[in-house]
Enzyme design. Structure first.
Site, short mmCIF file in Angstrom:
data_model
loop_
_atom_site.label_atom_id
_atom_site.label_comp_id
_atom_site.label_asym_id
_atom_site.label_seq_id
_atom_site.Cartn_x
_atom_site.Cartn_y
_atom_site.Cartn_z
N LEU A 151 0.84 -1.21 0.00
CA LEU A 151 0.00 0.00 0.00
C LEU A 151 0.87 1.25 0.00
O LEU A 151 0.79 2.09 0.89
CB LEU A 151 -0.96 -0.02 1.20
CG LEU A 151 -2.21 0.84 1.04
CD1 LEU A 151 -3.16 0.25 0.00
CD2 LEU A 151 -2.94 1.01 2.37
N GLY A 152 1.71 1.36 -1.03
CA GLY A 152 2.50 2.58 -1.23
C GLY A 152 1.67 3.59 -2.02
O GLY A 152 0.44 3.53 -2.04
N ARG A 153 2.40 4.51 -2.68
CA ARG A 153 1.69 5.57 -3.41
C ARG A 153 0.71 5.00 -4.43
O ARG A 153 -0.45 5.43 -4.51
CB ARG A 153 2.70 6.45 -4.16
CG ARG A 153 3.50 7.36 -3.25
CD ARG A 153 4.56 8.09 -4.05
NE ARG A 153 5.67 7.20 -4.34
CZ ARG A 153 6.94 7.49 -4.12
NH1 ARG A 153 7.28 8.66 -3.64
NH2 ARG A 153 7.90 6.63 -4.41
N ILE A 154 1.18 4.03 -5.23
CA ILE A 154 0.33 3.49 -6.29
C ILE A 154 -0.78 2.62 -5.69
O ILE A 154 -1.95 2.73 -6.07
CB ILE A 154 1.18 2.73 -7.32
CG1 ILE A 154 2.10 3.72 -8.06
CG2 ILE A 154 0.30 1.97 -8.30
CD1 ILE A 154 3.15 3.08 -8.97
N ARG A 174 4.00 -4.01 5.30
CA ARG A 174 4.75 -4.56 6.45
C ARG A 174 4.14 -4.10 7.77
O ARG A 174 4.12 -4.84 8.73
CB ARG A 174 6.22 -4.17 6.35
CG ARG A 174 6.80 -4.75 5.04
CD ARG A 174 8.25 -5.16 5.09
NE ARG A 174 8.66 -5.52 3.73
CZ ARG A 174 8.77 -6.77 3.28
NH1 ARG A 174 8.55 -7.80 4.07
NH2 ARG A 174 9.13 -7.00 2.03
N ILE A 229 0.66 -4.93 -11.61
CA ILE A 229 1.12 -3.72 -12.31
C ILE A 229 2.50 -3.30 -11.78
O ILE A 229 2.93 -2.17 -12.03
CB ILE A 229 0.12 -2.54 -12.17
CG1 ILE A 229 -0.36 -2.36 -10.73
CG2 ILE A 229 -1.07 -2.73 -13.07
CD1 ILE A 229 0.57 -1.71 -9.81
N ARG A 231 6.07 -5.56 -10.80
CA ARG A 231 7.18 -6.24 -11.45
C ARG A 231 6.87 -7.74 -11.48
O ARG A 231 6.37 -8.29 -10.50
CB ARG A 231 8.49 -6.05 -10.68
CG ARG A 231 9.10 -4.66 -10.80
CD ARG A 231 9.65 -4.37 -12.20
NE ARG A 231 10.29 -3.07 -12.29
CZ ARG A 231 9.70 -1.95 -12.71
NH1 ARG A 231 8.44 -1.95 -13.09
NH2 ARG A 231 10.37 -0.82 -12.76
N ASP A 255 0.18 -6.67 -16.38
CA ASP A 255 0.90 -5.67 -17.19
C ASP A 255 2.39 -5.94 -17.15
O ASP A 255 3.14 -5.37 -17.94
CB ASP A 255 0.60 -4.26 -16.68
CG ASP A 255 1.21 -3.18 -17.57
OD1 ASP A 255 1.11 -3.31 -18.80
OD2 ASP A 255 1.79 -2.21 -17.03
N GLU A 260 10.21 -10.15 -19.76
CA GLU A 260 9.65 -9.23 -20.77
C GLU A 260 10.72 -8.92 -21.81
O GLU A 260 11.89 -8.77 -21.45
CB GLU A 260 9.21 -7.92 -20.09
CG GLU A 260 8.07 -8.11 -19.11
CD GLU A 260 7.80 -6.87 -18.26
OE1 GLU A 260 8.27 -5.77 -18.64
OE2 GLU A 260 7.14 -6.99 -17.23
N HIS A 278 3.48 -4.00 -20.49
CA HIS A 278 4.12 -3.08 -19.53
C HIS A 278 3.83 -1.63 -19.92
O HIS A 278 4.75 -0.87 -20.24
CB HIS A 278 5.63 -3.36 -19.46
CG HIS A 278 6.28 -2.79 -18.23
ND1 HIS A 278 7.35 -3.38 -17.60
CD2 HIS A 278 6.03 -1.66 -17.51
CE1 HIS A 278 7.71 -2.66 -16.57
NE2 HIS A 278 6.93 -1.60 -16.49
C1 8YV Z 1 9.08 2.14 -17.04
C2 8YV Z 1 8.14 1.40 -14.95
O1 8YV Z 1 9.80 3.18 -16.56
O2 8YV Z 1 8.19 3.40 -13.70
C3 8YV Z 1 8.42 2.20 -13.74
O3 8YV Z 1 8.89 1.60 -12.74
O4 8YV Z 1 8.20 0.23 -14.93
C4 8YV Z 1 7.80 2.06 -16.25
O5 8YV Z 1 7.19 3.29 -16.09
C5 8YV Z 1 8.86 2.32 -18.48
O6 8YV Z 1 8.43 1.10 -18.97
C6 8YV Z 1 10.11 2.73 -19.23
O7 8YV Z 1 11.09 1.76 -19.12
#
Ligand code: 8YV
Length: 317
Positions: A151-154, A174, A229, A231, A255, A260, A278
């Site tokens: 639950l960070g900014r995003i 955490r 969304i 990693r 995403d 990738e 992504h």
């Molecule tokens: C990438 C991202 O920066 O901000 C991030 O952590 O994964 C994306 O915004 C974008 O794909 C350019 O590499």
């Protein structure tokens, strides 16, 4: 002598700004650094980085006068920050400017997967609607439990958006946050057991690698959809694929994924998986802000000023 090197695939606007404002030398990828003549490498003070290939001490050592690595993106898991610290290199990123876009995309993934938007659009294009073919019913979103892992900014922005859909919000971080009305769980497993949509909004890197483990996936209810969304590294992808292949959970909307831009072919073959390339921050408006922030960070450091959004501290000013 150029002081700035720009690595990665930039838009024309960003490429022009990097060369125009900063006199940057553009390189397509990190591997091209080693081929630069030594006297050119020795003059480099700033690296504008856009990419996800690992950037570690070996690359930093090619640039002995390096002062700053300015990452294009909020996630800097590709950059070895410990190696940067050891060389007194400042690392900067682009937080905040992309938060809304990434949260919007998480909502889009939830709605698109649950309401089967892609197959429904295809049904029209294929003429199946005109032919009167069957279109299976989809699944409801409003009121379902949304579990946010991280639950960070995003994560907070995703929670706010889904709360507006009358979805009870559950989360794991955490420590509990000051988030009245949202339910904290003390383990990812406990969160998974209470999530109809499990949305992964973790930072990347070693501390979260495989956090969505086989036991977390096993704890999900049968109707659960996993949304990522953040990693690909945060998920035990083999365990997720096994659960999807067995029909143990309803689906996944991703995403981001491992390896990738070459996702596991087993993921590509699954009908209950929605994959995007992504694109969390990939809007004209946000990418322009990310580029501008990346350049401001470099300009500040080259002028001996503090960077706007440093990741590590104590260097660069
Ligand atoms: C990438 C991202 O920066 O901000 C991030 O952590 O994964 C994306 O915004 C974008 O794909 C350019 O590499």
């Amino acid at each position: 002598m150029t002081q700035t090197i720009a690595i990665g695939a930039y838009t024309d606007t960003d490429a022009q700004a990097l060369t125009g404002e900063l006199g940057a030398l553009a390189l397509p990828e990190l591997a091209a650094l080693a081929a630069l003549p030594e006297d050119q490498r020795n003059g480099v003070r700033a690296l504008a980085y856009k990419g996800h290939d690992p950037l570690g001490g070996a690359q930093m050592d090619l640039l002995p006068k390096l002062e700053v690595i300015a990452n294009f993106g909020v996630g800097y898991d590709a950059i070895d920050v410990a190696a940067a610290n050891a060389r007194k290199v400042l690392v900067t990123n682009t937080p905040d400017v992309l938060t809304e876009d990434v949260a919007d995309l998480a909502v889009a993934l939830i709605l698109t997967h649950a309401r089967e938007v892609v197959p429904a659009a295809q049904y029209v294009l294929d003429g199946d609607w005109a032919r009167g073919a069957d279109l299976p019913l989809a699944h409801k979103v409003s009121g379902r439990r949304v579990g946010i892992l991280g639950l960070g900014r995003i994560g907070q922005q995703i929670a706010q958006r889904m709360a507006a859909f009358n979805c009870p919000i559950h989360y794991w971080s955490r420590r509990p946050k000051d988030a009245p009305g949202w339910t904290w769980h003390d383990t990812p497993e406990a969160l998974a057991a209470n999530s109809d949509f499990l949305v992964i909004a973790l930072v990347g890197g070693a501390e979260t690698a495989g956090l969505v483990s086989a036991p977390v996936i096993a704890a999900l209810p049968e109707n659960a959809v996993v949304v990522n969304i953040s990693r690909g590294s945060t998920v035990d992808e083999d365990a997720l694929i096994a659960a999807l292949e067995d029909g143990r959970i309803r689906g996944a909307a991703l995403d981001v994924m491992l390896n990738e831009p070459n996702p596991n072919p087993r993921l590509l073959a699954l009908p209950n998986v929605l994959l995007l390339p992504h694109i969390g921050s990939a809007t004209v408006e946000t990418r322009a802000e990310m580029g501008a922030l990346q350049r401001r960070n470099i300009t500040a450091v080259l002028a001996g000023q503090p960077a706007e959004t440093p990741v590590n501290t104590g260097f660069g000013a």
